[in-house]
Motif scaffolding. Structure first.
Motif, PDB file in Angstrom:
ATOM      1  N   ARG A  36       1.131  -1.138   0.006  1.00 33.27           N
ATOM      2  CA  ARG A  36      -0.020   0.043  -0.021  1.00 33.27           C
ATOM      3  C   ARG A  36       1.112   1.025  -0.182  1.00 33.27           C
ATOM      4  NH1 ARG A  36      -3.856   1.590   5.227  1.00 33.27           N
ATOM      5  NH2 ARG A  36      -1.129   1.096   6.140  1.00 33.27           N
ATOM      6  N   ASP A  37       1.775   1.250   0.502  1.00 23.74           N
ATOM      7  CA  ASP A  37       2.636   2.082   1.270  1.00 23.74           C
ATOM      8  C   ASP A  37       3.930   2.438   0.378  1.00 23.74           C
ATOM      9  OD1 ASP A  37       0.907   3.197   2.602  1.00 23.74           O
ATOM     10  OD2 ASP A  37       1.258   2.398   4.765  1.00 23.74           O
ATOM     11  N   ALA A  38       4.635   3.008  -0.215  1.00 31.82           N
ATOM     12  CA  ALA A  38       5.898   3.276  -0.980  1.00 31.82           C
ATOM     13  C   ALA A  38       6.476   4.746  -0.604  1.00 31.82           C
ATOM     14  CB  ALA A  38       5.848   2.585  -2.160  1.00 31.82           C
ATOM     15  N   VAL A  39       7.956   4.874  -1.623  1.00 32.04           N
ATOM     16  CA  VAL A  39       8.762   6.526  -1.954  1.00 32.04           C
ATOM     17  C   VAL A  39       9.303   6.518  -2.615  1.00 32.04           C
ATOM     18  CG1 VAL A  39      10.038   5.612  -0.206  1.00 32.04           C
ATOM     19  CG2 VAL A  39       9.635   8.427   0.076  1.00 32.04           C
ATOM     20  N   LEU A  40       9.271   7.729  -3.051  1.00 28.57           N
ATOM     21  CA  LEU A  40      10.305   8.047  -4.233  1.00 28.57           C
ATOM     22  C   LEU A  40      10.729   8.886  -4.143  1.00 28.57           C
ATOM     23  CD1 LEU A  40      10.019   7.457  -7.461  1.00 28.57           C
ATOM     24  CD2 LEU A  40       8.288   9.546  -8.469  1.00 28.57           C
ATOM     25  N   ILE A  41      11.726   8.664  -4.291  1.00 24.36           N
ATOM     26  CA  ILE A  41      13.227   9.488  -4.117  1.00 24.36           C
ATOM     27  C   ILE A  41      13.558   9.787  -5.285  1.00 24.36           C
ATOM     28  CG2 ILE A  41      15.279  10.207  -2.437  1.00 24.36           C
ATOM     29  CD1 ILE A  41      14.376   7.098  -0.985  1.00 24.36           C
ATOM     30  N   CYS A  42      14.172  11.582  -4.958  1.00 21.76           N
ATOM     31  CA  CYS A  42      13.941  12.129  -6.253  1.00 21.76           C
ATOM     32  C   CYS A  42      15.032  12.663  -6.486  1.00 21.76           C
ATOM     33  CB  CYS A  42      13.639  12.813  -7.134  1.00 21.76           C
ATOM     34  SG  CYS A  42      11.477  12.832  -7.180  1.00 21.76           S
TER      35      CYS A  42
ATOM     36  N   ILE B  35      18.389  13.530   8.359  1.00 20.95           N
ATOM     37  CA  ILE B  35      17.098  13.312   7.887  1.00 20.95           C
ATOM     38  C   ILE B  35      16.709  12.725   7.431  1.00 20.95           C
ATOM     39  CG2 ILE B  35      17.390  14.180   5.340  1.00 20.95           C
ATOM     40  CD1 ILE B  35      19.431  16.521   5.113  1.00 20.95           C
ATOM     41  N   VAL B  36      17.396  11.739   7.517  1.00 21.80           N
ATOM     42  CA  VAL B  36      16.871  10.068   7.363  1.00 21.80           C
ATOM     43  C   VAL B  36      16.099  10.756   8.326  1.00 21.80           C
ATOM     44  CG1 VAL B  36      16.884   7.954   7.582  1.00 21.80           C
ATOM     45  CG2 VAL B  36      18.274   9.099   5.723  1.00 21.80           C
ATOM     46  N   ALA B  37      16.223   9.917   9.498  1.00 21.30           N
ATOM     47  CA  ALA B  37      14.849  10.410  10.667  1.00 21.30           C
ATOM     48  C   ALA B  37      13.544  11.376  10.758  1.00 21.30           C
ATOM     49  CB  ALA B  37      15.705   9.894  11.882  1.00 21.30           C
ATOM     50  N   ARG B  38      14.165  12.203  10.335  1.00 19.28           N
ATOM     51  CA  ARG B  38      12.503  13.746  10.105  1.00 19.28           C
ATOM     52  C   ARG B  38      12.235  12.493   8.957  1.00 19.28           C
ATOM     53  NH1 ARG B  38       9.207  14.947  11.451  1.00 19.28           N
ATOM     54  NH2 ARG B  38       8.702  16.773  11.862  1.00 19.28           N
ATOM     55  N   ALA B  39      12.090  12.437   7.577  1.00 15.22           N
ATOM     56  CA  ALA B  39      11.647  11.887   6.385  1.00 15.22           C
ATOM     57  C   ALA B  39      10.509  11.150   6.903  1.00 15.22           C
ATOM     58  CB  ALA B  39      12.592  11.658   5.247  1.00 15.22           C
TER      59      ALA B  39
ATOM     60  N   VAL C 270      21.129   9.519  -0.988  1.00 11.57           N
ATOM     61  CA  VAL C 270      19.652   9.434  -1.050  1.00 11.57           C
ATOM     62  C   VAL C 270      19.500   8.265  -1.436  1.00 11.57           C
ATOM     63  CG1 VAL C 270      18.284   8.523  -4.129  1.00 11.57           C
ATOM     64  CG2 VAL C 270      19.633  11.108  -3.529  1.00 11.57           C
ATOM     65  N   ALA C 271      20.669   7.093  -1.482  1.00 13.03           N
ATOM     66  CA  ALA C 271      21.279   5.471  -0.954  1.00 13.03           C
ATOM     67  C   ALA C 271      20.468   5.876   0.918  1.00 13.03           C
ATOM     68  CB  ALA C 271      22.304   5.212  -1.211  1.00 13.03           C
ATOM     69  N   GLU C 272      20.783   6.266   1.451  1.00 17.70           N
ATOM     70  CA  GLU C 272      20.321   6.477   2.948  1.00 17.70           C
ATOM     71  C   GLU C 272      18.750   6.536   3.052  1.00 17.70           C
ATOM     72  OE1 GLU C 272      21.936   4.926   5.486  1.00 17.70           O
ATOM     73  OE2 GLU C 272      23.527   4.346   3.558  1.00 17.70           O
ATOM     74  N   LEU C 273      18.196   7.013   2.569  1.00 14.31           N
ATOM     75  CA  LEU C 273      16.698   7.498   2.920  1.00 14.31           C
ATOM     76  C   LEU C 273      16.074   5.768   2.677  1.00 14.31           C
ATOM     77  CD1 LEU C 273      16.372  10.914   1.323  1.00 14.31           C
ATOM     78  CD2 LEU C 273      15.502  10.222   3.229  1.00 14.31           C
TER      79      LEU C 273
ATOM     80  N   VAL D  66      13.061   1.715   4.151  1.00 15.29           N
ATOM     81  CA  VAL D  66      12.654   0.052   3.609  1.00 15.29           C
ATOM     82  C   VAL D  66      12.542   0.030   5.368  1.00 15.29           C
ATOM     83  CG1 VAL D  66      13.459  -2.451   3.001  1.00 15.29           C
ATOM     84  CG2 VAL D  66      13.362  -0.034   1.156  1.00 15.29           C
ATOM     85  N   ASP D  67      13.521   0.273   5.751  1.00 14.09           N
ATOM     86  CA  ASP D  67      13.992  -0.143   7.251  1.00 14.09           C
ATOM     87  C   ASP D  67      12.337  -0.232   8.545  1.00 14.09           C
ATOM     88  OD1 ASP D  67      15.972  -1.176   7.080  1.00 14.09           O
ATOM     89  OD2 ASP D  67      17.044   0.514   7.803  1.00 14.09           O
ATOM     90  N   ALA D  68      10.905   1.258   7.765  1.00 16.51           N
ATOM     91  CA  ALA D  68      10.379   0.866   8.359  1.00 16.51           C
ATOM     92  C   ALA D  68       8.924   0.994   7.508  1.00 16.51           C
ATOM     93  CB  ALA D  68      10.049   3.036   7.903  1.00 16.51           C
ATOM     94  N   GLY D  69       9.281   0.303   6.113  1.00 14.37           N
ATOM     95  CA  GLY D  69       8.731  -1.063   6.189  1.00 14.37           C
ATOM     96  C   GLY D  69       7.703  -0.214   5.052  1.00 14.37           C
ATOM     97  N   LEU D  70       8.171   0.694   4.127  1.00 13.63           N
ATOM     98  CA  LEU D  70       7.713   0.852   3.041  1.00 13.63           C
ATOM     99  C   LEU D  70       8.965   0.561   1.768  1.00 13.63           C
ATOM    100  CD1 LEU D  70       6.699   3.726   4.945  1.00 13.63           C
ATOM    101  CD2 LEU D  70       6.284   4.258   3.142  1.00 13.63           C
ATOM    102  N   ALA D  71       8.240   0.342   0.753  1.00 11.89           N
ATOM    103  CA  ALA D  71       8.889   0.160  -0.380  1.00 11.89           C
ATOM    104  C   ALA D  71       9.769   1.713  -1.823  1.00 11.89           C
ATOM    105  CB  ALA D  71       8.690  -0.414  -1.666  1.00 11.89           C
ATOM    106  N   ALA D  72      10.574   1.391  -2.077  1.00  9.75           N
ATOM    107  CA  ALA D  72      11.453   2.686  -1.985  1.00  9.75           C
ATOM    108  C   ALA D  72      12.060   2.821  -3.184  1.00  9.75           C
ATOM    109  CB  ALA D  72      12.269   2.969  -0.773  1.00  9.75           C
TER     110      ALA D  72
END
Length: 211
Positions: free
Chosen positions: A26-32, A197-201, A47-50, A55-61
């Motif tokens: 259901r949930d995914a993220v698109l990184i530009c 940044i990763v944690a906040r995003a 970008v790679a760390e995001l 993914v660690d949070a359960g979303l596809a990236a």
């Protein structure tokens, strides 16, 4: 972290080279990624760390190379048409079953995502180090930034020492509460800045897409 290299068709026959981390549900993220002329790639460290963090949070990236960059075919246009690549990648995720897709854009990637927001209408948007100098003096571009929170839950992140992303100028375009400043960080982030940044995003997107 499961990873798949995929090719995403563009209108006219060109293909975007992309990496999919995790499995779209259901949930995914698109990184530009940032501007390719200055070395921005989908494997740029932030970008790679995001991707890893989501993914660690359960979303596809999903991350991709803009047209004409690395394994993506077609012709690069320096920002004239690259926002269309964002929309095409978003639609690809929808076709794979994602119904709530957040966008994360870093620098040039934030510019392209902002430009595509109105048509793509993601479930949330995070703009990292948006280059304010490119937007300033351009009413249409300022309007795109200013309208972002009306389209999707929006957060802008920028470093206090970033010469390309002026947080003070940003507050002229969007509410101050939509902007968070990372003390001591510039346009290229330190290891600690990247972690923050990763944690906040991830936290912002998770709040915008409740379970």
């Amino acid at each position: 972290m499961g990873r798949e290299v995929v090719s995403i068709p563009l209108p006219g026959g060109a293909l975007l080279e992309a990496k999919l981390d995790g499995t779209p549900r259901r949930d995914a993220v698109l990184i530009c990624h940032p501007h390719p002329a200055f070395g921005g790639r989908m494997d740029t460290p932030l970008v790679a760390e995001l991707a890893r963090g989501f993914v660690d949070a359960g979303l596809a990236a999903l991350r991709f190379h803009y047209r004409g960059i690395e394994g993506s075919t077609g012709m690069a246009t320096g920002g004239v048409e690259e926002h269309e690549d964002v929309l095409v990648a978003h639609r690809w995720l929808v076709e794979k079953g994602a119904t709530r897709i957040a966008w994360i854009g870093y620098s040039f990637g934030a510019l392209m995502a902002v430009r595509a927001l109105g048509e793509g209408r993601p479930a949330a948007f995070v703009g990292v180090a948006l280059p304010t100098g490119v937007v300033s003096g351009e009413p249409a571009r300022i309007a795109q930034v200013a309208n972002a929170p009306a389209i999707a839950p929006t957060l802008f992140l920028t470093g206090s020492e970033d010469p390309l992303s002026d947080a003070v100028l940003m507050t002229q375009w969007v509410e101050r509460k939509r902007i968070e400043i990372l003390d001591g960080e510039s346009h290229t982030f330190t290891r600690e800045g990247t972690r923050r940044i990763v944690a906040r995003a991830v936290g912002f997107v998770r709040d915008a897409l409740p379970l």
